[in-house]
Design an enzyme around this catalytic site. Structure first.
Site, PDB file in Angstrom:
ATOM      1  N   ARG A  97     -59.985 -55.837 -78.503  1.00 32.97           N
ATOM      2  CA  ARG A  97     -60.369 -55.531 -79.894  1.00 32.97           C
ATOM      3  C   ARG A  97     -60.433 -56.768 -80.803  1.00 32.97           C
ATOM      4  O   ARG A  97     -61.362 -56.901 -81.586  1.00 32.97           O
ATOM      5  CB  ARG A  97     -59.437 -54.464 -80.489  1.00 32.97           C
ATOM      6  CG  ARG A  97     -59.405 -53.165 -79.663  1.00 32.97           C
ATOM      7  CD  ARG A  97     -58.659 -52.044 -80.353  1.00 32.97           C
ATOM      8  NE  ARG A  97     -59.383 -51.550 -81.490  1.00 32.97           N
ATOM      9  CZ  ARG A  97     -59.051 -51.782 -82.736  1.00 32.97           C
ATOM     10  NH1 ARG A  97     -57.966 -52.484 -83.027  1.00 32.97           N
ATOM     11  NH2 ARG A  97     -59.787 -51.322 -83.710  1.00 32.97           N
TER      12      ARG A  97
ATOM     13  N   TYR B 120     -57.706 -47.698 -77.399  1.00 33.59           N
ATOM     14  CA  TYR B 120     -58.776 -48.669 -77.148  1.00 33.59           C
ATOM     15  C   TYR B 120     -58.229 -50.012 -76.673  1.00 33.59           C
ATOM     16  O   TYR B 120     -58.728 -51.072 -77.063  1.00 33.59           O
ATOM     17  CB  TYR B 120     -59.666 -48.819 -78.396  1.00 33.59           C
ATOM     18  CG  TYR B 120     -60.213 -47.485 -78.857  1.00 33.59           C
ATOM     19  CD1 TYR B 120     -61.134 -46.798 -78.078  1.00 33.59           C
ATOM     20  CD2 TYR B 120     -59.770 -46.875 -80.029  1.00 33.59           C
ATOM     21  CE1 TYR B 120     -61.608 -45.550 -78.460  1.00 33.59           C
ATOM     22  CE2 TYR B 120     -60.239 -45.624 -80.418  1.00 33.59           C
ATOM     23  CZ  TYR B 120     -61.155 -44.985 -79.632  1.00 33.59           C
ATOM     24  OH  TYR B 120     -61.623 -43.738 -80.002  1.00 33.59           O
TER      25      TYR B 120
ATOM     26  N   GLU C  23     -61.666 -33.972 -82.988  1.00 36.19           N
ATOM     27  CA  GLU C  23     -61.651 -34.875 -81.830  1.00 36.19           C
ATOM     28  C   GLU C  23     -60.832 -36.131 -82.123  1.00 36.19           C
ATOM     29  O   GLU C  23     -61.354 -37.254 -82.036  1.00 36.19           O
ATOM     30  CB  GLU C  23     -63.087 -35.309 -81.483  1.00 36.19           C
ATOM     31  CG  GLU C  23     -64.015 -34.181 -81.106  1.00 36.19           C
ATOM     32  CD  GLU C  23     -65.459 -34.642 -80.917  1.00 36.19           C
ATOM     33  OE1 GLU C  23     -66.223 -33.922 -80.264  1.00 36.19           O
ATOM     34  OE2 GLU C  23     -65.818 -35.726 -81.421  1.00 36.19           O
ATOM     35  N   PRO C  24     -59.570 -36.005 -82.463  1.00 36.49           N
ATOM     36  CA  PRO C  24     -58.800 -37.213 -82.793  1.00 36.49           C
ATOM     37  C   PRO C  24     -58.433 -38.007 -81.546  1.00 36.49           C
ATOM     38  O   PRO C  24     -58.065 -37.443 -80.518  1.00 36.49           O
ATOM     39  CB  PRO C  24     -57.533 -36.640 -83.447  1.00 36.49           C
ATOM     40  CG  PRO C  24     -57.377 -35.280 -82.832  1.00 36.49           C
ATOM     41  CD  PRO C  24     -58.761 -34.779 -82.525  1.00 36.49           C
ATOM     42  N   GLY C  25     -58.547 -39.321 -81.640  1.00 34.48           N
ATOM     43  CA  GLY C  25     -58.125 -40.190 -80.538  1.00 34.48           C
ATOM     44  C   GLY C  25     -57.065 -41.143 -81.050  1.00 34.48           C
ATOM     45  O   GLY C  25     -55.863 -40.946 -80.897  1.00 34.48           O
ATOM     46  N   ARG C  26     -57.543 -42.182 -81.779  1.00 34.08           N
ATOM     47  CA  ARG C  26     -56.675 -43.253 -82.272  1.00 34.08           C
ATOM     48  C   ARG C  26     -55.485 -42.742 -83.088  1.00 34.08           C
ATOM     49  O   ARG C  26     -54.395 -43.302 -83.010  1.00 34.08           O
ATOM     50  CB  ARG C  26     -57.526 -44.178 -83.144  1.00 34.08           C
ATOM     51  CG  ARG C  26     -56.842 -45.424 -83.622  1.00 34.08           C
ATOM     52  CD  ARG C  26     -57.655 -46.098 -84.744  1.00 34.08           C
ATOM     53  NE  ARG C  26     -59.077 -46.134 -84.509  1.00 34.08           N
ATOM     54  CZ  ARG C  26     -59.745 -47.183 -84.016  1.00 34.08           C
ATOM     55  NH1 ARG C  26     -59.112 -48.297 -83.736  1.00 34.08           N
ATOM     56  NH2 ARG C  26     -61.049 -47.129 -83.837  1.00 34.08           N
TER      57      ARG C  26
ATOM     58  N   CYS D  16     -61.222 -67.893 -69.878  1.00 34.22           N
ATOM     59  CA  CYS D  16     -62.094 -69.022 -70.241  1.00 34.22           C
ATOM     60  C   CYS D  16     -63.157 -68.609 -71.250  1.00 34.22           C
ATOM     61  O   CYS D  16     -64.350 -68.523 -70.924  1.00 34.22           O
ATOM     62  CB  CYS D  16     -62.750 -69.574 -68.981  1.00 34.22           C
ATOM     63  SG  CYS D  16     -61.514 -70.076 -67.800  1.00 34.22           S
ATOM     64  N   GLU D  17     -62.758 -68.323 -72.443  1.00 34.82           N
ATOM     65  CA  GLU D  17     -63.644 -67.960 -73.553  1.00 34.82           C
ATOM     66  C   GLU D  17     -62.944 -68.393 -74.828  1.00 34.82           C
ATOM     67  O   GLU D  17     -61.748 -68.094 -74.994  1.00 34.82           O
ATOM     68  CB  GLU D  17     -63.792 -66.431 -73.671  1.00 34.82           C
ATOM     69  CG  GLU D  17     -64.468 -65.735 -72.541  1.00 34.82           C
ATOM     70  CD  GLU D  17     -65.993 -65.782 -72.626  1.00 34.82           C
ATOM     71  OE1 GLU D  17     -66.533 -66.063 -73.714  1.00 34.82           O
ATOM     72  OE2 GLU D  17     -66.613 -65.552 -71.586  1.00 34.82           O
TER      73      GLU D  17
ATOM     74  N   TYR E 216     -64.064 -57.146 -82.339  1.00 37.04           N
ATOM     75  CA  TYR E 216     -64.239 -56.736 -83.744  1.00 37.04           C
ATOM     76  C   TYR E 216     -63.446 -57.619 -84.708  1.00 37.04           C
ATOM     77  O   TYR E 216     -63.321 -57.260 -85.876  1.00 37.04           O
ATOM     78  CB  TYR E 216     -63.718 -55.306 -83.974  1.00 37.04           C
ATOM     79  CG  TYR E 216     -64.051 -54.289 -82.934  1.00 37.04           C
ATOM     80  CD1 TYR E 216     -65.365 -53.869 -82.724  1.00 37.04           C
ATOM     81  CD2 TYR E 216     -63.042 -53.686 -82.175  1.00 37.04           C
ATOM     82  CE1 TYR E 216     -65.649 -52.894 -81.778  1.00 37.04           C
ATOM     83  CE2 TYR E 216     -63.327 -52.718 -81.230  1.00 37.04           C
ATOM     84  CZ  TYR E 216     -64.634 -52.327 -81.034  1.00 37.04           C
ATOM     85  OH  TYR E 216     -64.924 -51.366 -80.104  1.00 37.04           O
TER      86      TYR E 216
END
Ligand code: LLP
Length: 435
Positions: A312, A384, A273-276, A355-356, A316
């Site tokens: 991201r 992602y 199941e490869p994504g990235r 605004c963060e 993270y």
């Protein structure tokens, strides 16, 4: 690694200058390289060829329909985690019998949709879910096939938010419970429980965690077979890395060389199941510098790319290489690593307009001086990124562009302000006039 390179001081995607795309489509914009998608898929397919795996591209990493269609055409199947992702796969005419459906919280509606569309495997995460799929398959009179997601309790050595294969995470069942699940559900049900699924985390930039988890899965399969259960497939999930800084992700061949010997003589259909590893390096997000400013000792580049396009870093503290699209002479980056301190580069934060305080796409980076209106690119934004975009601060979703050699085309339109309010505008008349 990918097809985003500087030529004569200008960033190109394949043979198209990124500036041309920005001028025509505006910013922020996601730009994808078709060749990079197909190269990465092909490398995985070739590396694992000995075991003829079913490669289920993980739709969650980059779900644009045109991308899915391209991957389908070169032999990919799909990993879906929701009714919405299944809809996307069906929309591009995927062979549903090769689709795997994962996720800890499948609803009845999603289970019905999946059974009716004839998906290949449910990746089942709990006894309650298995009972429910069994009940619904019985009611519909349509048998289903399932893989039990087993948590191998292996540390993938990645970010704690993207670690999934430890026993304290919400995913799958532990090995002991797996045996009990097979004893209860392994035979004579509407659901044929004939496979094991493991997925340990993402990204996993080492092969050793795969050796550990695959070995544990094979031990479990051998002992289940001894007890009379028929196990025909092993799904080892996704998690292969992408290159954000350099060549930190092992090549597909390295993963394959570590995994294949464990499975060579076990007689299982391998599912990946490869994504990235397919989509990560295949995209960038391009933005413009709106302003620059200094505050205290800090320099800021305020761009129109924000956490709403690339979450991201905020979520993270993930690293994405950021650099001007057309840097001044002498500032073509020699690599995409963190340390690019050169004469007259400046330490700065690249932030967005949201605004963060967490709205940054790069922190404490040495960058050449950038002026208002200059283009910048955040690299390795194929995975992602667009899929995790939000409308926070009522920001319309950025468009997606696909480059194919010398040409480029829009594969998702930029949202308009009308798109933002349409679903609510039609409900305004529902308001209680006296309220
Ligand atoms: N299979 C399962 C069961 C998964 O949960 C995932 C990712 C994949 C496959 C695909 O993993 P990949 O090959 O793309 O590493 N938003 C995070 C990543 C979350 C991954 C979730 N599951 C990020 O931006 O790093």
């Amino acid at each position: 690694m990918d097809h985003f390179n500087y030529r004569d001081g200008q960033l190109f995607c394949e043979n198209v200058p990124v500036e041309r795309i920005a001028d025509e489509c505006g910013t922020p914009t996601y730009v994808y390289s078709r060749q990079t998608f197909t190269d990465h898929f092909t490398r995985i397919r070739d590396a694992f060829a000995e075991l003829s795996p079913i490669i289920c591209y993980s739709i969650k990493s980059c779900h644009n329909l045109s991308i899915l269609k391209i991957l389908k055409e070169i032999g990919s199947s799909f990993d879906v985690v929701s009714g919405g992702e299944l809809k996307r796969a069906i929309e591009i005419g995927a062979d549903t019998s090769q689709i795997v459906f994962a996720g800890v919280g499948k609803t009845d509606d999603e289970i019905i949709q999946a059974i009716n569309s004839g998906i290949g495997w449910f990746n089942v995460e709990s006894e309650q879910e298995l009972e429910q799929i069994d009940r619904i398959a019985g009611q519909l009179g349509k048998p289903a096939t399932a893989a039990l997601r087993v948590n191998p309790d292996v540390d993938p050595q990645t970010h704690r938010y993207t670690t999934t294969g430890r026993k304290e995470t919400k995913f799958g069942v532990d090995v002991e419970r797996a045996r009990r699940v097979f004893n209860e559900f392994g035979k004579n049900r509407h659901v044929a429980l004939t496979a094991i699924h493991i997925h340990i985390g993402s990204p996993v930039n080492k092969v050793e965690p795969y050796i550990a988890s695959t070995t544990k899965a094979v031990e479990l399969i051998r002992s289940l077979r001894k007890d009379g259960f028929e196990i025909t497939a092993l799904n080892i999930g996704g998690g292969f890395g992408a290159n954000y800084e350099g060549s930190e992700a092992p090549p597909a061949k390295a993963y394959a060389e570590a995994i294949i010997p464990i499975l060579r003589d076990v007689g299982l259909q391998l599912i990946l199941e490869p994504g990235r590893s397919i989509s990560g390096n295949a995209g960038i997000v391009v933005g413009r510098c709106i302003y620059t400013k200094s505050s205290g000792d800090k320099q800021f580049l305020i761009s129109d790319v924000s956490m709403t396009e690339l979450l991201r870093p905020a979520l993270y503290e993930a690293y994405h290489f950021v650099w001007p699209v057309n840097p001044e002479t002498g500032f073509v980056p020699p690599h995409r690593g963190r340390d690019l301190k050169m004469d007259s580069t400046v330490l700065m934060d690249v932030v967005g307009p949201v605004c963060e305080s967490g709205d940054f796409i790069a922190k404490d980076r040495w960058l050449p001086l950038v002026a208002r209106g200059d283009l910048i690119a955040a690299f390795t934004a194929g995975a992602y990124a667009s899929v995790m975009a939000s409308h926070y601060n009522s920001r319309p979703q950025a468009p997606e562009v696909l480059v194919e050699g010398d040409t480029f085309r829009l594969i998702r339109k930029r949202e308009t302000y009308d798109d933002l309010v349409n679903a609510e505008r039609s409900c305004l008349s529902n308001l209680n006039p006296s309220g």
